[in-house]
Scaffold this active site. Sequence first.
Site, PDB file in Angstrom:
ATOM      1  N   GLU A 106       0.643  -1.028   0.239  1.00 27.17           N
ATOM      2  CA  GLU A 106       0.344  -0.399   0.319  1.00 27.17           C
ATOM      3  C   GLU A 106       0.748   1.611  -0.056  1.00 27.17           C
ATOM      4  OE1 GLU A 106      -3.212   0.543  -0.113  1.00 27.17           O
ATOM      5  OE2 GLU A 106      -4.294   1.988   0.513  1.00 27.17           O
ATOM      6  N   ASP A 107       2.216   0.556   1.142  1.00 26.76           N
ATOM      7  CA  ASP A 107       2.737   2.545   1.424  1.00 26.76           C
ATOM      8  C   ASP A 107       3.617   2.497   0.705  1.00 26.76           C
ATOM      9  OD1 ASP A 107       0.720   3.146   2.531  1.00 26.76           O
ATOM     10  OD2 ASP A 107       1.281   2.485   4.996  1.00 26.76           O
TER      11      ASP A 107
END
Length: 743
Positions: free
Chosen positions: A80-81
């Site tokens: 996600e990051d």
Amino acid sequence: MDPILERYQALEERVRAYTPNLDAQRLFTAFTYADAAHNGQLRKSGEPYIIHPLAVAEIVADLGLDVDSVIAALLHDCLEDTEATHEEVAKKFGATVAELVEGVTKLTKMQYVSKEEEQMENLRKMFMAMAQDIRVILIKVCDRLHNMRTMEYQSPRKQREKSLETMEIYAPIAHRLGMQKLKWELEDISLRYLDPVGYKEIQDEMASRSAAHEEFKVAIEARIAERLAQEGIKCKVYGRVKHVYSIYRKMYSQNKTLDEIFDLYAFRVIVDDISACYNVLGCIHDMFRPVLGRFKDYIGTPKPNMYQSLHTTVIGSAGIPFEVQIRTWEMHQTAEYGVAAHWKYKQGLADRQLGTEGDFEWVRKLLETQQNSDAEEFVHTLKVDMFSDEVFVFSPKGDVKSLPSGATPIDFAYSVHSAVGNSMVGAKVNGRMVGYDFKLSNGDIVEVITSKSAKGPSRDWLNICKSNEARVKIRQWFKKERREENITTGRAALESELRHNKIALSTILDEDVLPNILRKLRCPTFDEVCATIGYGGTTANKVVVRIKDELLRLDRLAEAQAAAKAATENILHPGNPTVQADTLKGSNKHSDSGIIVEGLGNCLVKFAKCCTPVPGDPIVGFITRGYGVSIHRLDCPNAAPERRSGEEEARWVRVTWLEDSLPNYETALELFAKDRDGLALDVTMALSAAKVKVKAISARSTDEGDANINVVLEVRDRSELTSVINRLHQIQSVYLVKRSSGN
Ligand code: MN
């Protein structure tokens, strides 16, 4: 040494403790990979970001989950990051880890909006259905727990949002999976942000009593332990004050003060085997006075989430009530860690009694099918396959709809409203235009594009859609929208079939004949008959067969009438012939009463109000003074054998039903039932479902809580009446249905 590295090493030791053949290099690689990926990112607390995945991995290790889960926890925010990709993770750590990480990421991306309870239940189901592997849910719950633990650094708005979400989604899921310990912590932290005042009140109050609590706790612990030692029972005893949220809920739902809450304290006695549990229970009940009705045997009947224990509430010497929970070590593991306990405590599956109901049915089934495989295998194949026959999707407003799996935008549209389906001209899924046959997946956001100029559904849709709801609504549309067309084609088919049978259309449209035919066909109008044929609800052939039946019946009736009229010269009241004549006039086609009075031919007949006979009932006639022959049921008290003998004997006459009698007879029923809300409604519904004509209905309640309902209705004959009575008997709380008779 670097404190973060030190923390990693502690984690590695923890995992090694339950994983003897740990591949430490692989675990370490995962740590350094995550550390590098998050390099430079900071948490709101100002700490390096890696602290978070590390902490989540610690909680996962506390649950005793396998190494793949621990690694996935370390990597859970990478996709996600950071720049990391699924392929890279799969290559470095294997497909399982990559899928776990992917699963957690998907759940992280899911958007929640607080909704009414039914919607929340769908959201929870969707959440669980989206996680293909149960470990994904467990890791996600751990992730949420750490985020809640560090919630103080977030903005007040975020705190409230996340706390609400935790209360509505995560805590119930933890509960469902039997993870009591996590559930309690999630609830307490959420409460702290959702109702800081209420939370603090309880916490302060508890703190001010903590010395007293401690004293009480230690004293009771010691007493129980001493007694059980005397009995030679090996056990561990410990007490605790219940968690804040459970006290809070009791205070507010039952409107009580802290002093009034029954069992603030819970003591646990943990023993080696089940028989010891019951021995301990005996000792506890011997030492303290049990509170009536508070004993619960969750060993014999486990909770749906597999929870097992004996619960009892007793009153101590100081008059303070407390709860004692008695369980084995294995039950204890299950109570604290739920599903996750199977990673921790992999034995005794075969003789475990599992919940049999409701929400946890799927886990029970899962465990049953897995019982014969060994524990290691069990862990790896434990997939979340519940709800596999459902798919959960969002509307653009965030409402969750549950549809059958394989559902298409058509199903979605009709689940919103038939008008939406009927005016659909296209659909978007996750913002992209899709075809009508697009297969929806969990979490999809579906938007239906409608237009006032839409032409309505196409027949193909019936083959594309998956839900019954859509199918029924599409059929309804064809039935209604094409009515004119249906009537025309239906009428043509009917006329052709009639010609075939040499019946003139004018015969059946005759005003005396048509009502009988429509009644026979159970159709309100002739157009409706044609429309039904037109859309395929029935065939012209079937309709004509029934029309022929009815015409035949009417012919026979007319014959019987004519014969009866010819025989009627013996009139009861020669002094008033006009009455008789009027009655006979216009009845040359069908009898007035459907009754033949022996020896009297066709005479004035009425049905006794006391017993309201219908065709099929054994009957007898009584020649009244002035009103012709009154027909009673043979079992009517007013026609009892003693009445039929003696001076009036001659006035009783034999009567019989004409074979084809009138279409409708009025009769009355009496219902006796236990009174309850909705009873009269249920009776009305049953009558309407039976398609009988109700002329009057009256109900009254008795002082004893019973209800008495009288119904006056019209039936064709006794067999129809019997079926009505049977239907009424099936209504909940009705205990007697009888025909009215006498008095
Ligand atoms: Mn996270």
